[in-house]
Design a protein around this motif. Structure first.
Motif, PDB file in Angstrom:
ATOM      1  N   VAL A  46      -3.015  -4.590  -3.294  1.00  0.00           N
ATOM      2  CA  VAL A  46      -3.202  -4.848  -1.862  1.00  0.00           C
ATOM      3  C   VAL A  46      -4.437  -5.759  -1.683  1.00  0.00           C
ATOM      4  CG1 VAL A  46      -3.710  -3.767   0.363  1.00  0.00           C
ATOM      5  CG2 VAL A  46      -2.191  -2.624  -1.264  1.00  0.00           C
TER       6      VAL A  46
ATOM      7  N   CYS B 227       0.832  -1.209   0.000  1.00  0.00           N
ATOM      8  CA  CYS B 227       0.000   0.000   0.000  1.00  0.00           C
ATOM      9  C   CYS B 227       0.861   1.251   0.000  1.00  0.00           C
ATOM     10  CB  CYS B 227      -0.906   0.030   1.219  1.00  0.00           C
ATOM     11  SG  CYS B 227      -1.822   1.585   1.336  1.00  0.00           S
ATOM     12  N   TYR B 228       0.612   2.136  -0.941  1.00  0.00           N
ATOM     13  CA  TYR B 228       1.323   3.408  -0.902  1.00  0.00           C
ATOM     14  C   TYR B 228       0.378   4.582  -0.721  1.00  0.00           C
ATOM     15  CZ  TYR B 228       0.798   3.681  -6.069  1.00  0.00           C
ATOM     16  OH  TYR B 228       0.331   3.727  -7.346  1.00  0.00           O
ATOM     17  N   LYS B 229      -0.779   4.288  -0.123  1.00  0.00           N
ATOM     18  CA  LYS B 229      -1.618   5.345   0.430  1.00  0.00           C
ATOM     19  C   LYS B 229      -2.275   6.252  -0.588  1.00  0.00           C
ATOM     20  CE  LYS B 229      -0.557   4.341   4.565  1.00  0.00           C
ATOM     21  NZ  LYS B 229      -1.269   4.372   5.784  1.00  0.00           N
ATOM     22  N   CYS B 230      -2.438   5.787  -1.815  1.00  0.00           N
ATOM     23  CA  CYS B 230      -2.944   6.677  -2.850  1.00  0.00           C
ATOM     24  C   CYS B 230      -4.417   7.012  -2.672  1.00  0.00           C
ATOM     25  CB  CYS B 230      -2.727   6.046  -4.205  1.00  0.00           C
ATOM     26  SG  CYS B 230      -3.713   4.558  -4.434  1.00  0.00           S
ATOM     27  N   SER B 231      -5.148   6.230  -1.859  1.00  0.00           N
ATOM     28  CA  SER B 231      -6.566   6.480  -1.580  1.00  0.00           C
ATOM     29  C   SER B 231      -7.520   6.164  -2.729  1.00  0.00           C
ATOM     30  CB  SER B 231      -6.826   7.932  -1.125  1.00  0.00           C
ATOM     31  OG  SER B 231      -6.021   8.235  -0.030  1.00  0.00           O
TER      32      SER B 231
ATOM     33  N   LYS C 157      -8.983   1.978   2.949  1.00  0.00           N
ATOM     34  CA  LYS C 157      -7.560   2.170   3.241  1.00  0.00           C
ATOM     35  C   LYS C 157      -7.312   2.026   4.734  1.00  0.00           C
ATOM     36  CE  LYS C 157      -5.549   6.341   2.945  1.00  0.00           C
ATOM     37  NZ  LYS C 157      -4.721   7.488   2.524  1.00  0.00           N
TER      38      LYS C 157
ATOM     39  N   CYS D 257      -7.585  -1.072  -6.371  1.00  0.00           N
ATOM     40  CA  CYS D 257      -6.221  -0.811  -5.908  1.00  0.00           C
ATOM     41  C   CYS D 257      -5.205  -1.047  -7.024  1.00  0.00           C
ATOM     42  CB  CYS D 257      -5.884  -1.696  -4.715  1.00  0.00           C
ATOM     43  SG  CYS D 257      -4.161  -1.524  -4.211  1.00  0.00           S
ATOM     44  N   PRO D 258      -4.403  -0.024  -7.335  1.00  0.00           N
ATOM     45  CA  PRO D 258      -3.418  -0.179  -8.402  1.00  0.00           C
ATOM     46  C   PRO D 258      -2.196  -0.963  -7.948  1.00  0.00           C
ATOM     47  CG  PRO D 258      -3.253   2.016  -7.457  1.00  0.00           C
ATOM     48  CD  PRO D 258      -4.400   1.338  -6.768  1.00  0.00           C
TER      49      PRO D 258
ATOM     50  N   CYS E 185      -8.654   3.320  -3.445  1.00  0.00           N
ATOM     51  CA  CYS E 185      -9.653   2.405  -2.883  1.00  0.00           C
ATOM     52  C   CYS E 185     -10.781   3.191  -2.221  1.00  0.00           C
ATOM     53  CB  CYS E 185      -9.024   1.427  -1.906  1.00  0.00           C
ATOM     54  SG  CYS E 185      -8.007   2.194  -0.640  1.00  0.00           S
TER      55      CYS E 185
HETATM   56  S1  SF4 Z   1      -5.768   1.737  -3.471  1.00  0.00           S
HETATM   57 FE1  SF4 Z   1      -4.288   0.231  -2.746  1.00  0.00          FE
HETATM   58  S2  SF4 Z   1      -2.340   1.348  -2.617  1.00  0.00           S
HETATM   59 FE2  SF4 Z   1      -3.980   2.889  -2.799  1.00  0.00          FE
HETATM   60  S3  SF4 Z   1      -4.463   3.423  -0.657  1.00  0.00           S
HETATM   61 FE3  SF4 Z   1      -5.881   1.788  -1.252  1.00  0.00          FE
HETATM   62  S4  SF4 Z   1      -4.856  -0.102  -0.610  1.00  0.00           S
HETATM   63 FE4  SF4 Z   1      -3.308   1.493  -0.595  1.00  0.00          FE
END
Ligand code: SF4
Ligand SMILES: Cc1cc2nc3c(=O)[nH]c(=O)nc-3n(C[C@H](O)[C@H](O)[C@H](O)COP(=O)(O)OP(=O)(O)OC[C@H]3O[C@@H](n4cnc5c(N)ncnc54)[C@H](O)[C@@H]3O)c2cc1C
Ligand code: SF4
Lengths: 576, 455
Positions: free
Chosen positions: B103, B41-45, B64, B99-100, B47
């Protein structure tokens, strides 16, 4: 004595704040000066291991015995900084059986509780240990947060009347009539809390006695009065993993060597380390191969490390010292013990003592000894109470409460906050206004950030070490601007920008040695996010204050004639 | 005839489930280790912006937090509690496909929800009891279907529904689905079971010019809904597959577990999964493929089972499970046959088609539209990529009803816009929501295939 002696302590690492707290609690007047933040030196760049003493049980039993004693004391007085994870010395097939037995024996001799467990038992405790680990010795190692511990010591010293000055560098020692009588100090942003962009100034701090607790820098302070203090700085690298691969401290059971320990620390695991002598404690090469070597070697113990995400790497320098007559070639052979150098006895220069060597785990004991020494100089017979009085935050308290209801926080966020704040939780988390999460990775809320700002001023790195905000997996990608916004109100725009820049710089610095795999994606995302939404790549305002008054105030919504023809997104209000 | 099949084998014979080694849901092995997933996960949001619940429910923190963040924050200690908001996730699994970075969000939610229910939820609470009843739909349905008429009356009897809402938190806004007078399995047994199907398949093969002993056989996972409520879908499946020369068996089976995952009832889900995996894996060994007509059932067998349970044969079953139309599109020229067919009568309609979230996750969201594009006599219009909002049991909860309808709004609106007044979807609960929001009758794509190609 007629008046209370005034003691100046140089150095805001664990040793310095430990001394300041002890002396202040004994009723002396204390001023501590630190050139950077608290923990700016080695203390902020160490491994976070609360030693059981096991690591020194064969080679350095005096240190080992001190460690286990202090290990017990810190669990008591600093419970909110310590996580008793337990530790193991694990043996791989190629590691010597003889050494394993020596280690076990050594632990017993030093009073360190130690038991042998089989490989299978060890893997039951830590499922990610290599399948061929044969057996292990369990010891009471723990993890300790150096930032929180140092801040708590400084806060306690302040409560007992001490003056703590950060961002204040000692530029000279005042020597009069062949005696040290004080310090010349340059404040980077004026005395008191740090406020960016504030004019500094020089101050002469006169003192009845000076304690030099500058660790690897001790020689530099010595030079100011032509004293020769031969500290041998030795660097070590540490790499922070995104998550905990293990929940116990894992040591490799072999005589000595690089890359032999993993410490679970908060949400992360920290790999360490190496030991290599350097010339200058502030300027030494940080090389990628050191990181690679460490991951590779530690993967022999925990194979999943090979593929796991690292979030940053950092280096620290040990303030090793050995008496001039020993002459060890290899820095790993230098004792981890500490030394008091009374410059009156040693160099015929009264008024100052230096304390060198030692380690973090024994900081309190070092403080006690030097405080005894200083009190002795003034004929003061005051008892040391630092081993009995808990630090602020560690007073009687239990983390197991219903935070969700009490503080309106999501349960894991409330839980983490309370673990960090300890007994200060109520005071900090019970707030009037809304309390949103500012740093999502570490679960830090606005209330905690505001509490830290009230302690340290506009310094966001100081806020970081107090709260862990921006220390999680995105390394500040999502929260640095939010942290900066929290300064708004009390501080104006220029100050906020400067503080924000400084924090961002610091966050990027540590990621330079983690830019592959997932952290590279993270860095790319952070860069894009900061560039496209915050102009961080090339700010047209260029750091000059923005003239907000020059912008119009937007559509007046009180006017209900409906003449506005542009919606907030740039489209027509009635279009779709 | 393939010689792999022992002559005395009767897949309809109940599998007692004996001889099963009970396994722990969370064994101390690294099979279910979510560490690498949390690292991704790099927190891109992204999701969060795709979560239909977060869109309408300000108190829901989103995938997230629910997934990677919560997982990482609670690692430090065993006695960390799971935030109760995990019960608001409907398990639509949209975050998974959004999710790209790969995750395993739904696996994290399911694991966390299981832990929450197991360790933190009061087992005597109304919510627990209600969720347990809702997720064990199969049990209620099997009782009700013994007395379908009475059940149909009682379940939708006003005063009774009022009591259910007040005491159990089951919304009285919805009509309970009707129970069929004859279940699919009753029909199947009366029809002659596997033997009859084999005979039909052989006949079709001859007609189609295929060898009589062609190795074409499938095991039908009908699930609870087509068994108790919409046996027509099950019958259509059997007719269509037999038409293409497949022998069908209907092995012993229990609930796929979908409603149980969504309610964190992992123990229940595992018990059912053990039976399903046992009967399906025996058949897979004999060359059968597992076919579901419900996209959530195929999702469970394919993805959730291997993510959550360690049962003998689970991987094998997962990799040999298909959704019915997906399977036909892979192995048969079903589109060709449909192009040359024409539908008249009851199903000669304009359909408003909604792709269920779980179909989306399996990459099947376009199959119905593509398949029926050139079918004379019908039109199929896709009503967009929004979530229907019911997500199985979610929309049945009194406190979630409003939100469920708010999520569904976009779909209802597009259905109204579409030509025609009949809906189509693969998922039985989406069908309930579509019907509830628009009053349309809802059909399954298999029924249309049946109408087109089976004479
Ligand atoms: S889409 Fe995937 S990478 Fe981005 S915040 Fe959600 S879990 Fe993390
Ligand atoms: C890689 C590594 C890993 C380690 N791991 C562990 C461990 O796991 N457990 C453990 O117990 N110990 C560990 N240690 C040892 C431990 O970190 C140090 O012994 C301890 O932190 C030293 O603290 P200190 O206060 O003496 O020095 P420092 O923390 O370096 O403090 C000295 C301070 O003096 C300040 N200063 C210097 N010059 C001036 C000036 N002119 N004016 C004002 N201020 C000045 C500096 O900025 C600095 O903050 C480790 C050390 C290293 C290098
Ligand atoms: S499964 Fe659906 S409801 Fe649950 S978090 Fe993911 S997107 Fe939201």
């Amino acid at each position: 004595m007629a008046s209370t002696p005034h003691i100046a302590v140089i150095g805001g690492g664990s040793t310095g704040v430990g001394i300041a707290r002890d002396l202040a609690m004994r009723g002396l007047d204390v001023t501590l000066v630190e050139q950077g933040n608290l923990t700016h030196g080695t203390t902020g760049r160490m491994h976070g291991l609360l030693h059981s003493g096991g690591r020194y049980a064969v080679s350095d039993q005096a240190s080992a015995t001190e460690c286990i004693e202090e290990n017990r004391v810190l669990r008591d007085i600093a419970s909110h900084c310590v996580e008793m994870t337990g530790g193991m010395f694990v043996k791989r097939p190629e590691d010597s059986e003889e050494y394993f037995q020596e280690k076990l024996q050594g632990c017993k001799e030093c009073g360190i509780p130690a038991d042998v467990v089989s490989g299978a038992e060890a893997r039951q405790m830590e499922p990610h240990l290599a399948k061929d680990v044969e057996k292990a010795i369990t010891v009471p190692d723990g993890a300790i947060d150096p930032f929180r511990l140092v801040v708590a010591n400084a806060a306690s010293a302040q409560e007992h009347g001490a003056r703590i000055e950060t961002h204040s560098k000692v530029t000279d020692l005042l020597v009069e009539d062949d005696e040290v009588v004080g310090l010349e100090v340059e404040h980077a942003s004026g005395p008191g809390k740090r406020v960016h962009g504030t004019e500094g100034g020089t101050e002469e701090i006169r003192a009845d006695y000076v304690v030099n607790a500058t660790g690897a820098w001790a020689g530099r302070i010595g030079d100011m009065a032509d004293l020769d203090i031969a500290v041998r700085p030795s660097k070590g690298v540490m790499t922070i993993m995104n998550i905990r691969q293990v929940d116990t401290v894992i040591n490799r059971c072999r005589p000595k060597g690089d890359a032999d320990i993993v410490v679970p620390h908060e949400t992360t695991a920290i790999l360490g380390t190496t030991d290599e002598e350097v010339e200058d404690p502030e300027d030494y090469p940080e090389e990628q191969w050191e990181v690679d070597l460490m991951i590779e070697t530690l993967s022999e113990l925990i194979p999943m490390l090979e593929e796991a995400r690292t979030i940053r790497s950092f280096w620290g320098v040990r303030p090793l010292y050995e008496p001039p007559d020993v002459g060890s070639e290899d820095p790993t052979d230098i004792t981890r013990d500490f030394f008091l150098l009374d410059h009156d006895e040693r160099d015929d220069l009264p008024g100052m003592t230096s304390i060198v060597g030692g380690k973090f785990t024994t900081y309190r004991m070092m403080g006690e000894q030097i405080s005894d020494h200083v009190c002795g100089k003034f004929g003061i017979d005051a008892e040391c109470r630092t081993a009995d009085e808990p630090l602020p935050g560690s007073e009687d308290f239990s983390v197991l409460r219903d935070y969700m209801d009490e503080f309106g926080l999501r349960s894991p966020i409330g839980r983490r906050s309370v673990e960090r704040l300890g007994s200060r939780a109520d005071e900090v988390l019970k707030t009037e206004g809304p309390n949103p999460t500012v740093c999502e990775c570490e679960g830090v809320t606005r209330a905690e950030i505001q509490d830290a700002i009230s302690q340290s001023g506009s310094d966001l790195n100081a806020v970081r070490i107090r709260t862990r905000a921006s220390m999680g997996n995105c390394q500040g990608g999502i929260c640095t601007h939010r942290m900066a916004s929290e300064l708004h109100g009390e501080y104006d725009e220029g100050i906020v920008r400067e503080a924000w820049d400084e924090l961002l710089q610091e966050r990027w610095k540590g990621q330079r040695h983690a830019l592959w795999g997932e952290q590279l994606s993270q860095a790319a995302l952070n860069y894009a996010l900061h560039a496209t939404t915050q102009n961080r790549d090339n700010d047209p305002a260029g750091g000059d204050p923005v003239d907000f008054a020059a912008f119009d105030s937007g559509v007046d919504h009180t006017d209900d004639s409906g003449t506005a023809d542009v919606a907030a997104d740039g489209g027509k209000p009635d279009g779709d | 005839m393939s010689d792999a099949q022992p002559t005395d084998f009767d897949p309809v014979e109940p599998n007692t489930g004996e001889g099963f080694e009970p396994v722990e849901v969370f064994p101390e092995s690294d099979d279910f280790d979510l560490r690498p997933g949390a690292d991704s996960c790099y927190k891109c949001s992204v999701c969060d912006t795709n979560c239909p619940v977060a869109e309408v429910d300000d108190d829901f923190p989103g995938p997230k937090f629910q997934g990677p963040e919560q997982w990482r924050l609670k690692q430090t200690d065993d006695d960390y509690e799971i935030d109760d908001s995990v019960m608001s996730c409907s398990n639509c699994m949209r975050c998974d496909s959004a999710c790209p970075s790969g995750v395993p969000l739904s696996q994290m939610h399911n694991t966390a929800r299981g832990e929450y229910v197991e360790e933190q939820m009061d087992k005597l609470s109304v919510e627990y009891v209600r969720n347990r009843i809702l997720s064990n739909y199969r049990l209620s349905a099997s009782i009700a279907s013994k007395v379908p008429r009475l059940a149909n009356f009682a379940m939708n009897f006003g005063p009774a529904r009022w009591v259910m809402e007040k005491t159990m938190g089951v919304t009285s806004e919805r009509d309970f689905p009707e129970f069929a007078q004859q279940t699919f399995r009753e029909w199947w047994a009366a029809r002659g079971g596997a033997d009859a199907s084999r005979a039909n398949a052989v006949e079709s093969r001859e007609r189609r010019g295929e060898p009589a002993d062609a190795d074409k056989k499938v095991a039908y996972f009908h699930g609870c809904y087509s068994n108790y409520n919409t046996p027509d879908v099950g019958k259509a499946m059997v007719h269509v597959f037999e038409h293409f020369g497949y022998e069908v068996v209907a092995p012993e089976q229990k609930c796929s577990g979908t409603p149980m995952f969504a309610n964190g009832m992992l123990d229940d889900a595992r018990r059912h999964a053990e039976v399903n995996v046992s009967s399906m894996s025996d058949l897979v060994d004999q060359g059968y493929d597992a076919i579901a007509s419900c996209t959530s059932c195929s999702m469970a067998l394919r993805q959730e089972y291997p993510e959550l349970f360690d049962i003998d044969g689970i991987e094998k079953v997962a990799s040999n499970t298909f959704e019915a139309i997906e399977y036909l599109r892979i192995h048969e020229d079903v589109k060709g046959e449909i192009e040359s067919a024409e539908v008249s009568g009851e199903l000669a309609q304009e359909f408003a088609y909604h792709a269920p979230c779980h179909a989306r996750n399996q990459g099947l969201e376009r199959q119905a539209v593509e398949l029926f594009r050139d079918l004379d006599g019908v039109g199929v219009e896709d009503v967009g990529d929004s979530c229907s909002g019911i997500s199985g049991t979610y929309g049945w909860k009194e406190e979630k009803y409003e939100k469920s309808m708010e999520i569904g709004d976009e779909m209802f609106e597009h259905m109204e816009h579409a030509e025609g007044e009949t809906g189509m979807t693969e998922c039985p609960t989406c069908a309930m929501q579509m019907e509830h929001g628009t009053g349309y009758e809802i059909r399954h794509p298999l029924e249309l295939v049946e109408a087109a190609v089976v004479e």
